[in-house]
Design a protein around this motif. Structure first.
Motif, PDB file in Angstrom:
ATOM      1  N   GLY A 112       0.821  -1.207   0.000  1.00  0.00           N
ATOM      2  CA  GLY A 112       0.000   0.000   0.000  1.00  0.00           C
ATOM      3  C   GLY A 112       0.852   1.254   0.000  1.00  0.00           C
ATOM      4  O   GLY A 112       0.577   2.223  -0.731  1.00  0.00           O
ATOM      5  N   LYS A 113       1.893   1.255   0.800  1.00  0.00           N
ATOM      6  CA  LYS A 113       2.795   2.409   0.849  1.00  0.00           C
ATOM      7  C   LYS A 113       3.646   2.497  -0.413  1.00  0.00           C
ATOM      8  O   LYS A 113       4.006   3.596  -0.846  1.00  0.00           O
ATOM      9  CB  LYS A 113       3.669   2.336   2.090  1.00  0.00           C
ATOM     10  N   VAL A 114       3.971   1.345  -0.991  1.00  0.00           N
ATOM     11  CA  VAL A 114       4.723   1.347  -2.253  1.00  0.00           C
ATOM     12  C   VAL A 114       3.959   2.117  -3.322  1.00  0.00           C
ATOM     13  O   VAL A 114       4.524   2.969  -4.020  1.00  0.00           O
ATOM     14  CB  VAL A 114       5.008  -0.087  -2.739  1.00  0.00           C
ATOM     15  N   GLU A 115       2.678   1.832  -3.447  1.00  0.00           N
ATOM     16  CA  GLU A 115       1.907   2.446  -4.529  1.00  0.00           C
ATOM     17  C   GLU A 115       1.860   3.964  -4.402  1.00  0.00           C
ATOM     18  O   GLU A 115       1.829   4.672  -5.413  1.00  0.00           O
ATOM     19  CB  GLU A 115       0.495   1.872  -4.594  1.00  0.00           C
ATOM     20  N   THR A 116       1.888   4.484  -3.179  1.00  0.00           N
ATOM     21  CA  THR A 116       1.864   5.944  -3.002  1.00  0.00           C
ATOM     22  C   THR A 116       3.163   6.598  -3.470  1.00  0.00           C
ATOM     23  O   THR A 116       3.191   7.815  -3.690  1.00  0.00           O
ATOM     24  CB  THR A 116       1.636   6.316  -1.526  1.00  0.00           C
ATOM     25  N   LEU A 117       4.219   5.819  -3.632  1.00  0.00           N
ATOM     26  CA  LEU A 117       5.522   6.368  -4.030  1.00  0.00           C
ATOM     27  C   LEU A 117       5.764   6.305  -5.530  1.00  0.00           C
ATOM     28  O   LEU A 117       6.733   6.876  -6.030  1.00  0.00           O
ATOM     29  CB  LEU A 117       6.640   5.605  -3.312  1.00  0.00           C
ATOM     30  N   ILE A 118       4.913   5.596  -6.264  1.00  0.00           N
ATOM     31  CA  ILE A 118       5.102   5.443  -7.704  1.00  0.00           C
ATOM     32  C   ILE A 118       4.782   6.752  -8.416  1.00  0.00           C
ATOM     33  O   ILE A 118       3.747   7.382  -8.161  1.00  0.00           O
ATOM     34  CB  ILE A 118       4.235   4.305  -8.255  1.00  0.00           C
ATOM     35  N   ASN A 119       5.688   7.179  -9.287  1.00  0.00           N
ATOM     36  CA  ASN A 119       5.452   8.377 -10.095  1.00  0.00           C
ATOM     37  C   ASN A 119       6.096   8.191 -11.464  1.00  0.00           C
ATOM     38  O   ASN A 119       6.547   7.088 -11.803  1.00  0.00           O
ATOM     39  CB  ASN A 119       5.994   9.619  -9.377  1.00  0.00           C
ATOM     40  N   SER A 120       6.179   9.250 -12.246  1.00  0.00           N
ATOM     41  CA  SER A 120       6.693   9.141 -13.612  1.00  0.00           C
ATOM     42  C   SER A 120       8.179   8.778 -13.657  1.00  0.00           C
ATOM     43  O   SER A 120       8.671   8.325 -14.692  1.00  0.00           O
ATOM     44  CB  SER A 120       6.475  10.458 -14.360  1.00  0.00           C
ATOM     45  N   LYS A 121       8.893   8.940 -12.538  1.00  0.00           N
ATOM     46  CA  LYS A 121      10.319   8.604 -12.498  1.00  0.00           C
ATOM     47  C   LYS A 121      10.575   7.165 -12.066  1.00  0.00           C
ATOM     48  O   LYS A 121      11.694   6.678 -12.166  1.00  0.00           O
ATOM     49  CB  LYS A 121      11.058   9.541 -11.546  1.00  0.00           C
ATOM     50  N   THR A 122       9.540   6.483 -11.587  1.00  0.00           N
ATOM     51  CA  THR A 122       9.723   5.129 -11.058  1.00  0.00           C
ATOM     52  C   THR A 122      10.004   4.149 -12.187  1.00  0.00           C
ATOM     53  O   THR A 122       9.189   3.957 -13.084  1.00  0.00           O
ATOM     54  CB  THR A 122       8.475   4.670 -10.280  1.00  0.00           C
ATOM     55  N   ALA A 123      11.186   3.520 -12.132  1.00  0.00           N
ATOM     56  CA  ALA A 123      11.572   2.571 -13.174  1.00  0.00           C
ATOM     57  C   ALA A 123      11.446   1.128 -12.715  1.00  0.00           C
ATOM     58  O   ALA A 123      11.285   0.225 -13.536  1.00  0.00           O
ATOM     59  CB  ALA A 123      13.006   2.837 -13.618  1.00  0.00           C
ATOM     60  N   ALA A 124      11.554   0.902 -11.403  1.00  0.00           N
ATOM     61  CA  ALA A 124      11.515  -0.475 -10.903  1.00  0.00           C
ATOM     62  C   ALA A 124      11.155  -0.473  -9.420  1.00  0.00           C
ATOM     63  O   ALA A 124      11.329   0.531  -8.717  1.00  0.00           O
ATOM     64  CB  ALA A 124      12.855  -1.177 -11.114  1.00  0.00           C
ATOM     65  N   ILE A 125      10.659  -1.629  -8.989  1.00  0.00           N
ATOM     66  CA  ILE A 125      10.402  -1.897  -7.571  1.00  0.00           C
ATOM     67  C   ILE A 125      11.155  -3.171  -7.222  1.00  0.00           C
ATOM     68  O   ILE A 125      11.043  -4.179  -7.929  1.00  0.00           O
ATOM     69  CB  ILE A 125       8.899  -2.082  -7.295  1.00  0.00           C
TER      70      ILE A 125
END
Length: 374
Positions: A112-125
């Motif tokens: 849940g907290k991961v998804e709040t950090l995703i933005n246009s710069k996110t390339a990988a998790i």
């Protein structure tokens, strides 16, 4: 009495295979590396997955990130409760690590907290199996599809595990393992990357050997590689035959190692169930081969307990100090709420766990911990 926190299961058969390999006098990368890769592949039971062995788990993390297309200026989300080498691998690409909190239930990434950090710069998790606890990889796979983000499964702890009946590494996107000196199955040091795509497999094979173009005439053989062409970046990340033969021999002991480690963890859990302030993070060891046995010390006495155990010959460790506590990474971006990580960072303690651990060592660890709380 002295009980180390780690102790690899090195037996005469391990010494014999290494000695025989050294006698062949082809110590570098060669046919045994390909045989090691093939053996890993057979464990995965999915011939569609591609397996490439490299020098360490950290080099596997670095090449996994590059394979995923991570570049300078990108962001990569990961747990701060991880080995700092993974964050260093991200930094080495020029990308920025973004630290996320973990679930209080099992200390793996809080999706849940991961998804709040995703933005246009996110390339990988990068999602991690921790100790003896599995992440819910299926949820992360769906999250990656939703946001068009590559999911890299850090399975450094979890070779041979099963996730909902499927062998870890046999499904998903990019996965990497570690076979370092203290892992359940050691190859002295080694990493393995598992991917789906043949083009990505070829790129990793070349990148692990300073970018030399793949030469099928020498690949998988004890034959000197020809320097024919270099078209992209590469590193000295290849694995040696010496490491590979030890790794293969260790895998032959899979069932014995796995059974013994589960047995020790179950014994610890039962013994510590009467101690209010010692809480094991693992509850069920079905389908896993525990890498480390971690407890949470709940009364603020972790360091006092560590000192007491050390004074009595019991070595302990902390896996790990949260990465965002280190000077290098304090300025980095984190999720707005790191409550769980900041709390467990002061509680977690790794106790001795060995393959085929001596009963006397198990009993001594238990005895000393109970003595501390008596």
């Amino acid at each position: 009495m002295s009980v180390p926190v780690y102790k690899p299961l090195i037996e005469q058969s391990d010494c014999d295979v290494v000695s025989a390999m050294v006698a062949e006098a082809w110590l570098g990368h060669g046919k045994y590396v390909k045989l090691f890769e093939d053996k890993i592949s057979s464990f995965l039971e999915n011939s569609q997955r591609k397996v490439v062995a490299v020098s360490t788990g950290t080099s596997a993390a670095h090449l996994s990130l590059l394979t995923a297309g991570v570049k300078p200026g990108d962001e990569v989300i990961l747990s701060s409760l991880n080995f700092v080498g993974v964050a260093q691998a991200i930094s080495s690409t020029g990308a920025n690590p973004v630290f996320c909190d973990v679930s209080n239930e099992n200390l793996t990434l809080d999706i849940g907290k991961v998804e709040t950090l995703i933005n246009s710069k996110t390339a990988a998790i990068i999602t991690l199996d921790f100790g003896s606890n599995q992440c819910d990889l299926d949820q992360f796979i769906e999250l990656g599809k939703k946001h068009n983000v590559r999911i890299i499964h850090d399975a450094a702890h979890s070779f041979g595990w099963k996730n909902k009946g499927r062998i870890t590494g046999s499904f998903g996107d990019i996965c990497f393992f570690s076979f370092d000196p203290v892992k359940n199955f050691t190859a002295i040091d080694a990493g393995v990357i598992v991917i789906n795509n043949e083009n990505e497999e070829k790129w990793i094979i070349e990148a692990r050997t300073v970018g030399q173009s793949l030469d099928m005439g020498t690949y998988g053989k004890n034959v000197k590689m020809e320097f024919k062409q270099v078209k992209h970046i590469g590193y000295r990340y290849h694995l040696s035959n010496v490491h590979a033969v030890l790794g293969m021999n260790q895998l032959d002991k899979y069932e014995r190692i796995s059974t013994s480690r589960r047995k020790t963890c179950e014994k610890y859990n039962q013994a510590f169930s009467v101690l209010e302030h010692v809480q094991p993070i693992g509850k069920n060891y079905d389908d896993v081969t525990p890498f480390i046995y971690v407890v949470r010390i709940k009364n603020g006495q972790r360091e006092s307990l560590r000192e007491f155990l050390s004074g009595n010959g019991v070595e302990t460790h902390v896996h790990w100090a949260p990465i965002h506590w280190y000077d290098m990474y304090q300025p980095e971006k984190t999720s707005s709420d790191m409550t769980v990580t900041n709390t467990v960072g002061l509680e977690i303690l790794t106790l001795p766990l060995h393959s085929c651990m001596a009963e006397s060592d198990e009993d001594y660890v238990i005895e000393k911990i109970k003595e501390f709380y008596s």
